[in-house]
Write a protein that holds these residues in place. Structure first.
Motif, PDB file in Angstrom:
ATOM      1  N   ILE A  36       0.828  -1.211   0.000  1.00  0.00           N
ATOM      2  CA  ILE A  36       0.000   0.000   0.000  1.00  0.00           C
ATOM      3  C   ILE A  36       0.861   1.259   0.000  1.00  0.00           C
ATOM      4  CG2 ILE A  36      -1.800   1.238   1.204  1.00  0.00           C
ATOM      5  CD1 ILE A  36      -2.960  -1.249   0.403  1.00  0.00           C
ATOM      6  N   VAL A  39       2.265   2.911  -3.164  1.00  0.00           N
ATOM      7  CA  VAL A  39       1.266   3.322  -4.147  1.00  0.00           C
ATOM      8  C   VAL A  39       0.569   4.617  -3.738  1.00  0.00           C
ATOM      9  CG1 VAL A  39      -0.929   2.555  -5.114  1.00  0.00           C
ATOM     10  CG2 VAL A  39       0.931   0.960  -4.902  1.00  0.00           C
ATOM     11  N   LEU A  40       0.698   5.000  -2.431  1.00  0.00           N
ATOM     12  CA  LEU A  40      -0.069   6.134  -1.918  1.00  0.00           C
ATOM     13  C   LEU A  40       0.107   7.443  -2.688  1.00  0.00           C
ATOM     14  CD1 LEU A  40      -0.053   5.721   1.959  1.00  0.00           C
ATOM     15  CD2 LEU A  40      -1.989   5.682   0.407  1.00  0.00           C
ATOM     16  N   PHE A  42       0.754   7.966  -5.859  1.00  0.00           N
ATOM     17  CA  PHE A  42       0.032   7.878  -7.129  1.00  0.00           C
ATOM     18  C   PHE A  42      -1.465   7.913  -6.898  1.00  0.00           C
ATOM     19  CE2 PHE A  42       3.671   7.206  -9.645  1.00  0.00           C
ATOM     20  CZ  PHE A  42       4.545   6.483  -8.886  1.00  0.00           C
ATOM     21  N   TRP A  43      -1.905   7.228  -5.828  1.00  0.00           N
ATOM     22  CA  TRP A  43      -3.321   7.252  -5.510  1.00  0.00           C
ATOM     23  C   TRP A  43      -3.778   8.667  -5.205  1.00  0.00           C
ATOM     24  CZ3 TRP A  43      -5.917   8.633  -1.013  1.00  0.00           C
ATOM     25  CH2 TRP A  43      -7.292   8.379  -1.026  1.00  0.00           C
ATOM     26  N   LEU A  45      -2.426  11.448  -6.287  1.00  0.00           N
ATOM     27  CA  LEU A  45      -2.428  12.233  -7.521  1.00  0.00           C
ATOM     28  C   LEU A  45      -3.673  11.964  -8.347  1.00  0.00           C
ATOM     29  CD1 LEU A  45      -0.604  14.141  -9.198  1.00  0.00           C
ATOM     30  CD2 LEU A  45       0.152  12.125 -10.418  1.00  0.00           C
ATOM     31  N   ILE A  46      -4.001  10.664  -8.536  1.00  0.00           N
ATOM     32  CA  ILE A  46      -5.174  10.304  -9.332  1.00  0.00           C
ATOM     33  C   ILE A  46      -6.439  10.816  -8.652  1.00  0.00           C
ATOM     34  CG2 ILE A  46      -6.494   8.401 -10.268  1.00  0.00           C
ATOM     35  CD1 ILE A  46      -4.081   8.331 -11.757  1.00  0.00           C
ATOM     36  N   SER A  47      -6.511  10.709  -7.320  1.00  0.00           N
ATOM     37  CA  SER A  47      -7.704  11.194  -6.617  1.00  0.00           C
ATOM     38  C   SER A  47      -7.854  12.698  -6.770  1.00  0.00           C
ATOM     39  CB  SER A  47      -7.622  10.848  -5.128  1.00  0.00           C
ATOM     40  OG  SER A  47      -7.287   9.519  -4.962  1.00  0.00           O
ATOM     41  N   SER A  50      -9.092  13.417 -10.309  1.00  0.00           N
ATOM     42  CA  SER A  50     -10.505  13.107 -10.508  1.00  0.00           C
ATOM     43  C   SER A  50     -11.390  14.052  -9.707  1.00  0.00           C
ATOM     44  CB  SER A  50     -10.800  11.654 -10.159  1.00  0.00           C
ATOM     45  OG  SER A  50     -10.502  11.396  -8.830  1.00  0.00           O
ATOM     46  N   LEU A  53     -11.636  17.099 -11.902  1.00  0.00           N
ATOM     47  CA  LEU A  53     -12.525  16.817 -13.024  1.00  0.00           C
ATOM     48  C   LEU A  53     -13.985  16.817 -12.568  1.00  0.00           C
ATOM     49  CD1 LEU A  53     -12.450  16.057 -16.023  1.00  0.00           C
ATOM     50  CD2 LEU A  53     -12.524  13.671 -15.333  1.00  0.00           C
ATOM     51  N   PHE A  54     -14.226  16.230 -11.380  1.00  0.00           N
ATOM     52  CA  PHE A  54     -15.581  16.191 -10.833  1.00  0.00           C
ATOM     53  C   PHE A  54     -16.103  17.599 -10.611  1.00  0.00           C
ATOM     54  CE2 PHE A  54     -18.890  13.807  -8.812  1.00  0.00           C
ATOM     55  CZ  PHE A  54     -19.422  14.672  -7.876  1.00  0.00           C
ATOM     56  N   LEU A  56     -15.140  20.391 -12.032  1.00  0.00           N
ATOM     57  CA  LEU A  56     -15.368  20.998 -13.340  1.00  0.00           C
ATOM     58  C   LEU A  56     -16.696  20.541 -13.927  1.00  0.00           C
ATOM     59  CD1 LEU A  56     -12.110  20.998 -15.482  1.00  0.00           C
ATOM     60  CD2 LEU A  56     -13.792  22.808 -15.321  1.00  0.00           C
ATOM     61  N   GLY A  57     -16.891  19.206 -13.931  1.00  0.00           N
ATOM     62  CA  GLY A  57     -18.108  18.661 -14.520  1.00  0.00           C
ATOM     63  C   GLY A  57     -19.351  19.150 -13.811  1.00  0.00           C
TER      64      GLY A  57
END
Lengths: 94, 87
Positions: A36, A39-40, A42-43, A45-47, A50, A53-54, A56-57
């Motif tokens: 775990i 990977v934190l 990268f997790w 960054l991706i979160s 998103s 993006l959320f 914005l949408g």
């Protein structure tokens, strides 16, 4: 304290906490440490991506037209153009 | 109408990406290797490779755009200075 200083201090705090866990300064169960912890970032960054993006949408989705204000604005533009043209200003064509 | 669709698709995409990646990176290590859930996810190395590739791609695009703009601007400035000197 400026906004930049605030952001940098929070980032530094989180970075030092993560480094402490990453360098095994804090003892953790082996499964978590091996699978775990690496990977934190990268997790995170991706979160973060998103989440942006959320947001914005959501903004695009809930953006409402205001037809009354539009009509009023167009009328005001027309009035301003007529007024300025009468005074000799070049207002272009529409 | 179209912009509402775009906004909705962005919302759904963001939620889907977040959910999939969270399950992939944080939950799958604790799932037994013979559980059928593993068939939905690629090997976990890709959970690291894909973001790294995207980061490299992004910095490449941004960096090249920046360099092109700066070179063009410098060229224009040099041209202007030359013209001024010649006149």
């Amino acid at each position: 304290m400026t906004r930049a200083q605030q952001t940098i201090s929070v980032a530094l705090l989180l970075t030092s906490l993560y480094l402490a866990v990453f360098m095994e300064v804090v003892p953790l169960p082996e499964k978590i440490q091996d699978d775990i912890v690496p990977v934190l970032p990268f997790w995170a960054l991706i979160s973060f991506g998103s989440y942006l993006l959320f947001k914005l949408g959501l903004g695009v989705f809930t953006f409402n037209d205001v037809p009354d204000a539009h009509k009023e604005l167009m009328a005001q533009i027309k009035e301003a153009r007529a007024d300025l043209q009468a005074k000799g200003v070049d207002v272009g064509s529409d | 109408m179209l912009d509402r669709l775009v906004g909705l698709s962005m919302l759904i995409a963001a939620s889907a990406i977040f959910l999939y990646y969270t399950v992939w990176t944080l939950f799958m290590p604790f799932v037994d290797d013979d559980h059928p859930l593993h068939s939905l996810f690629p090997p976990r190395v890709w959970a690291i490779r894909i973001p790294v590739i995207l980061i490299i791609l992004f910095t490449t695009v941004v960096g090249s755009f920046l360099s092109v703009v700066m070179i063009r601007s410098n060229r224009k400035k040099a041209l202007k200075a030359k013209q001024k000197k010649a006149s």
